[in-house]
Design an enzyme around this catalytic site. Structure first.
Site, mmCIF file in Angstrom:
data_model
loop_
_atom_site.group_PDB
_atom_site.id
_atom_site.type_symbol
_atom_site.label_atom_id
_atom_site.label_comp_id
_atom_site.label_asym_id
_atom_site.label_seq_id
_atom_site.Cartn_x
_atom_site.Cartn_y
_atom_site.Cartn_z
ATOM 1 N N GLY A 238 0.818 -1.204 0.000
ATOM 2 C CA GLY A 238 0.000 0.000 0.000
ATOM 3 C C GLY A 238 0.849 1.251 0.000
ATOM 4 C CG PHE A 240 3.979 5.244 3.942
ATOM 5 C CD1 PHE A 240 4.232 6.409 3.239
ATOM 6 C CD2 PHE A 240 5.059 4.410 4.252
ATOM 7 C CE1 PHE A 240 5.511 6.739 2.841
ATOM 8 C CE2 PHE A 240 6.361 4.721 3.842
ATOM 9 C CZ PHE A 240 6.576 5.889 3.138
ATOM 10 C CG HIS A 257 15.793 8.998 7.184
ATOM 11 N ND1 HIS A 257 17.131 8.653 7.174
ATOM 12 C CD2 HIS A 257 15.155 8.029 6.478
ATOM 13 C CE1 HIS A 257 17.281 7.533 6.484
ATOM 14 N NE2 HIS A 257 16.105 7.129 6.064
#
Ligand SMILES: C[S@@+](CC[C@H](N)C(=O)[O-])C[C@H]1O[C@@H](n2cnc3c(N)ncnc32)[C@H](O)[C@@H]1O
Length: 347
Positions: A238, A240, A257
């Site tokens: 998927g 995010f 990061h």
């Protein structure tokens, strides 16, 4: 007439050579790219493997690697004083402990060197663009953002994932050991890649079930066991930024990061939306220390600037990100590796 400025005499340095002047030191810094690409060449030719059983002449190595002996000699002569090889006698090389980290039969930074010297290296030629605009040089050079590009280039995506495994260097086990998962039931590894961290957590916590959440390329390798055993795990491919799976403990290691504040906050908000009020988010990252002490995270930070558009952050910067996502930084837990766990709860 003399200016009155007497050049300082250089004192003898290592092996009786003069300590280099400031301009020589700057030139040496500027040649960093040559060492980096030379490392990549000896890896591609399998030289560390050929030297695994003992020293060889450069002629033997060149014959085995099917390359010209003279240029190979010059590349190895460059890397020997950097600590990768020793020149046992003229034109005969052996492997040092540092060079042995590049062998194919042991975990090491080999795939990282190959990965960083490919697209990241080319993107860096446009670092100035990133500094001028704040935007990733990668997008300018390759025409699309880093992770979109990787999705369209499966071989490079696989190399990237293997490089992430190499970079972890015990960090997954250190994170899994440093946190008490006792009161949770379902752990979601967001952007879990090969699943090394999830594997380490599940091995230590038989009461937990897991979700490995990543792009299709990450999930495919994890499903095949690239990062270790993943029992009791659902594999979810998927995005995010759209939403994440439901669980009560979220781990997000070396993902935040990769992104600027707006995108990073969105990932955290997606976790906040999916979790129950007693849930927690664990962001595992290396914090940027204050001051000008040498620290590799400062190099990685500029790599993020040019390649993904992300950044390495201080604890205060992470606290602000959490707040923007409806979360509250509860505590920072150190681990035995150079990575910390930032634990956040719903605000
Ligand atoms: C720097 S890697 C970190 C992987 C792993 N957590 C680790 O510590 O080794 C970032 C991960 O984020 C994943 N990723 C990037 N964009 C994503 C997206 N939009 N949705 C889900 N995963 C994504 C990548 O595929 C990759 O596995």
């Amino acid at each position: 007439m003399a200016s009155g400025h007497t050049p300082r005499k250089l004192s003898p340095g290592r092996r009786g050579k003069p300590v280099s002047s400031p301009s020589q030191q700057v030139v040496r810094l500027g040649f960093g790219f040559a060492v980096s690409q030379a490392l990549r060449v000896v890896i591609e030719l399998g030289i560390p493997d050929l030297l695994a059983s003992g020293g060889h002449s450069v002629e033997d190595l060149a014959a085995a690697a099917k390359v010209d002996a003279e240029p190979l000699y010059r590349v190895m002569r460059l890397l020997a004083p950097e600590g990768v090889f020793t020149e046992i006698r003229p034109r005969h090389f052996g492997l040092t402990e540092v060079g042995a980290a590049l062998r194919s039969d042991r975990p090491g930074p080999r795939d990282f060197i190959r990965m960083i010297n490919s697209e990241a290296y080319l993107a860096f030629e446009q670092l100035l663009h990133s500094v001028r605009t704040g935007k990733p040089a990668f997008d300018k050079v390759f025409g699309s953002p880093r992770f979109d590009w990787l999705s369209a280039h499966p071989e490079q995506a696989a190399l990237f994932q293997r490089a992430m495994v190499a970079l972890s260097q015990g960090g997954n086990e250190a994170v899994a050991d440093a946190y008490d998962f006792g009161r949770y039931t379902r752990v979601v590894d967001v952007g879990g890649g090969h699943g090394q961290l999830l594997s380490a957590i599940l091995a230590r916590n038989p009461h937990l079930s897991g979700v490995l959440f990543d792009l299709p390329s990450g999930v495919a390798a994890a499903r095949q066991g690239a990062g270790g055993d993943l029992p009791r795990t659902d594999f979810v491919a998927g995005d995010f930024f759209e939403g994440v799976s439901v669980g009560d403990i979220y781990v997000i290691k070396r993902v935040i990061h990769d992104w600027d504040d707006e995108r990073a906050e969105l990932i955290l908000r997606r976790c906040r939306e999916a979790m129950p009020t007693h849930g927690r988010v664990l962001v595992a990252e290396t914090l940027v220390p204050p001051g000008d002490e040498p620290d590799q995270i400062k190099t990685l930070d500029v790599v993020m600037l040019a390649v993904t558009g992300g950044l390495e952050r201080t604890e205060a910067q992470y606290a602000r990100l959490f707040a923007g996502a409806g979360l509250k930084l509860e505590r920072v837990i150190g681990t035995r590796a150079p990575i910390s766990i930032l634990e956040a709860s719903p605000a």
